[in-house]
Scaffold this motif. Structure first.
Motif, PDB file in Angstrom:
ATOM      1  N   ASN A  22       0.812  -1.230   0.000  1.00  0.00           N
ATOM      2  CA  ASN A  22       0.000   0.000   0.000  1.00  0.00           C
ATOM      3  C   ASN A  22       0.838   1.270   0.000  1.00  0.00           C
ATOM      4  OD1 ASN A  22      -2.580  -1.281   0.016  1.00  0.00           O
ATOM      5  ND2 ASN A  22      -2.325  -1.704   2.191  1.00  0.00           N
ATOM      6  N   GLU A  42      -3.722  -1.496 -10.795  1.00  0.00           N
ATOM      7  CA  GLU A  42      -4.629  -1.071  -9.735  1.00  0.00           C
ATOM      8  C   GLU A  42      -4.012  -1.323  -8.371  1.00  0.00           C
ATOM      9  OE1 GLU A  42      -8.044  -3.531 -10.715  1.00  0.00           O
ATOM     10  OE2 GLU A  42      -9.071  -1.786 -11.535  1.00  0.00           O
ATOM     11  N   GLY A  43      -4.457  -0.575  -7.395  1.00  0.00           N
ATOM     12  CA  GLY A  43      -4.019  -0.753  -6.018  1.00  0.00           C
ATOM     13  C   GLY A  43      -4.687   0.288  -5.147  1.00  0.00           C
ATOM     14  N   SER A  44      -4.773   0.016  -3.855  1.00  0.00           N
ATOM     15  CA  SER A  44      -5.491   0.921  -2.956  1.00  0.00           C
ATOM     16  C   SER A  44      -4.801   2.268  -2.835  1.00  0.00           C
ATOM     17  CB  SER A  44      -5.639   0.282  -1.573  1.00  0.00           C
ATOM     18  OG  SER A  44      -4.366  -0.018  -1.031  1.00  0.00           O
ATOM     19  N   ASN A  45      -3.487   2.329  -3.101  1.00  0.00           N
ATOM     20  CA  ASN A  45      -2.770   3.602  -2.999  1.00  0.00           C
ATOM     21  C   ASN A  45      -2.111   3.966  -4.332  1.00  0.00           C
ATOM     22  OD1 ASN A  45      -2.528   5.671  -1.202  1.00  0.00           O
ATOM     23  ND2 ASN A  45      -1.066   4.658   0.137  1.00  0.00           N
ATOM     24  N   LYS A 260     -15.454 -12.759  -4.702  1.00  0.00           N
ATOM     25  CA  LYS A 260     -16.514 -11.764  -4.857  1.00  0.00           C
ATOM     26  C   LYS A 260     -17.534 -12.132  -5.928  1.00  0.00           C
ATOM     27  CE  LYS A 260     -14.717  -8.570  -2.048  1.00  0.00           C
ATOM     28  NZ  LYS A 260     -15.388  -8.098  -0.821  1.00  0.00           N
ATOM     29  N   LYS A 302     -10.593  -8.084  -8.890  1.00  0.00           N
ATOM     30  CA  LYS A 302     -10.200  -6.739  -8.498  1.00  0.00           C
ATOM     31  C   LYS A 302      -9.168  -6.793  -7.380  1.00  0.00           C
ATOM     32  CE  LYS A 302     -13.240  -4.388 -11.025  1.00  0.00           C
ATOM     33  NZ  LYS A 302     -12.853  -3.382 -12.043  1.00  0.00           N
ATOM     34  N   TYR A 303      -8.336  -5.759  -7.300  1.00  0.00           N
ATOM     35  CA  TYR A 303      -7.317  -5.729  -6.244  1.00  0.00           C
ATOM     36  C   TYR A 303      -7.948  -5.705  -4.863  1.00  0.00           C
ATOM     37  CZ  TYR A 303      -8.201  -0.748  -5.439  1.00  0.00           C
ATOM     38  OH  TYR A 303      -8.782   0.448  -5.129  1.00  0.00           O
ATOM     39  N   THR A 304      -9.216  -5.290  -4.776  1.00  0.00           N
ATOM     40  CA  THR A 304      -9.905  -5.246  -3.484  1.00  0.00           C
ATOM     41  C   THR A 304     -10.135  -6.644  -2.912  1.00  0.00           C
ATOM     42  OG1 THR A 304     -11.983  -5.093  -4.715  1.00  0.00           O
ATOM     43  CG2 THR A 304     -11.044  -3.045  -3.900  1.00  0.00           C
ATOM     44  N   GLU A 305      -9.934  -7.683  -3.714  1.00  0.00           N
ATOM     45  CA  GLU A 305     -10.082  -9.051  -3.223  1.00  0.00           C
ATOM     46  C   GLU A 305      -8.826  -9.544  -2.516  1.00  0.00           C
ATOM     47  OE1 GLU A 305     -11.799 -11.741  -6.210  1.00  0.00           O
ATOM     48  OE2 GLU A 305     -12.583  -9.981  -7.236  1.00  0.00           O
ATOM     49  N   ASP A 308      -4.625  -8.660   3.494  1.00  0.00           N
ATOM     50  CA  ASP A 308      -3.595  -7.765   4.021  1.00  0.00           C
ATOM     51  C   ASP A 308      -2.179  -8.202   3.675  1.00  0.00           C
ATOM     52  OD1 ASP A 308      -3.676 -10.004   5.605  1.00  0.00           O
ATOM     53  OD2 ASP A 308      -3.708  -8.936   7.514  1.00  0.00           O
ATOM     54  N   HIS A 380     -19.305 -10.623 -12.763  1.00  0.00           N
ATOM     55  CA  HIS A 380     -19.310  -9.611 -11.707  1.00  0.00           C
ATOM     56  C   HIS A 380     -20.634  -8.870 -11.722  1.00  0.00           C
ATOM     57  CE1 HIS A 380     -15.134 -10.009 -10.509  1.00  0.00           C
ATOM     58  NE2 HIS A 380     -14.842 -10.145 -11.790  1.00  0.00           N
TER      59      HIS A 380
END
Length: 381
Positions: A22, A42-45, A260, A302-305, A308, A380
């Motif tokens: 991140n 893609e990525g959260s940050n 998901k 998705k990267y959200t899958e 941590d 999806h």
């Protein structure tokens, strides 16, 4: 005299670690708009903008105000040449900490990041190999000096090197189904390691090579600690799709069930025929399994899958509560969901299937081109 700022290269491996940790990364993607919209990092940050290379041939003045001065800047293109040119222009205009992605999006598509999922009851381990730029997930089960690799991708050296570092011998390679979105490395890896290659026979009616039949009722043993891999026939994504239960802890679902979403049944042109099989697998066969099994799919969307530590997994009981694809009670609505308004089919998926059958043997560069693009095995909502 102050040394001039130099353009630096960043490997896909380094970028993957930054994404998974991140870290803040600003990306200037200079591919054509259509390619960018189809597939991007893609990525959260990850902060990303797209300005096509041809708009920057005469200089980068038009985008200087949108490029931050206090962040790492990564310029990305398809192969790396265009990103080098643009990166050097940014440095000439005073930007610092500028990198280009070595090998471009092709290298991003091929990088595998190993993540430990957990320990097995009798001393073994299971690892997930996250192909972060493509959404593919492969696995290695290790026990007492032996290993099995499940749903291997074509970059087989990664598995060979990992097994060598772990001081284990790869005895089995397994494909849960005949893949259509990427070229399998299972057969090649088995040949290189003198192991056995397993494939569901109902997916192998057109293959032109020898294989071991992955069928329900058979048990594969890895090592001397009697760690079993139990196949479960689970059609729907393909007619032969077969899930694996490892150590009574882990359910490897192939492309049937994701974290998901659920698998699509249309990649052999049989969405209507296979929709009923898919529903039976998801709503009956899997429903009979223990809720505490950890689901490990062959893809993510998705990267959200990602968890941590970069892993993709979920408890089966939680998926029956949270996954939209497992909560469509009306059968006709389910059929519509899995057969209508589907995402685009994977690039070159027919040629990829032919390759995985052994009918064609594309050169390495052609294989790279065939696989370019995101994972499209899922439905999806």
């Amino acid at each position: 005299m102050i040394d001039p700022v130099q353009l630096q290269g960043m490997s896909a491996e380094s970028l993957a670690k930054k994404v998974l940790d991140n870290e803040l990364v600003f990306i200037l993607d200079v591919r054509n708009e259509s390619d960018f919209k189809d597939w991007q990092i893609e990525g959260s940050n990850v902060h990303i903008m797209n300005t096509p290379y041809f708009e920057l041939l005469d200089g980068v003045d038009s985008i200087l105000d949108t490029i931050p001065d206090d962040q790492l800047i990564l310029v990305v293109c398809a192969k790396e040449g265009s990103s080098k040119f643009v990166g050097e222009q940014l440095i000439k205009e005073g930007k610092q900490n500028v990198f280009y992605l070595i090998g471009g999006m092709k290298s991003w598509s091929e990088h595998l990041e190993p993540v430990k999922i957990g320990d097995l009851k009798d001393g073994g381990e299971i690892y997930q190999f996250v192909r972060i730029g493509k959404g593919c997930l492969s696995y290695m089960v290790i026990s007492d000096g032996e290993a099995a690799v499940i749903d291997a991708v074509r970059m087989t050296d990664v598995f060979e090197n990992f097994a060598k570092a772990k001081n284990v011998t790869i005895k089995h390679t397994i494909d849960t189904h005949l893949h259509a979105d990427h070229i399998s490395g299972g057969r090649q890896l088995a040949e290189k390691t003198e192991g056995s290659y397993w494939l569901p026979p109902k997916d192998a009616t057109e293959v032109i090579f020898q294989y071991e039949k992955l069928e329900e009722g058979k048990t594969l043993i890895v090592g001397n600690t009697q760690i079993s891999i139990q196949p479960i026939y689970s059609p729907g994504h393909t007619i032969g799709s077969t899930s694996l239960i490892v150590d009574n802890q882990y359910l490897l679902t192939g492309d049937i069930l994701f974290v998901k979403s659920i698998g699509r049944p249309d990649l052999a042109g049989k969405a209507e025929d296979w929709a009923a099989d898919l529903r039976t697998t998801l709503y009956k066969r899997y429903k009979q399994l223990a809720d505490d099994l950890t689901v490990l799919p062959a893809h993510f969307g998705k990267y959200t899958e990602l968890g941590d530590k970069g892993q993709v997994s979920a408890r089966l009981g939680d998926l029956y509560r949270d996954n939209p694809g497992l909560n469509i009670q009306d059968e006709s609505e389910f059929r519509r969901t899995v057969s209508e308004n589907l995402p685009p089919q994977p690039n070159a998926y027919q040629e990829i299937r032919q390759t995985n059958m052994g009918k064609i043997s594309p050169a390495n560069e052609e294989q790279r081109e065939m696989e370019i693009g995101p994972n499209r095995c899922a439905i999806h909502n």
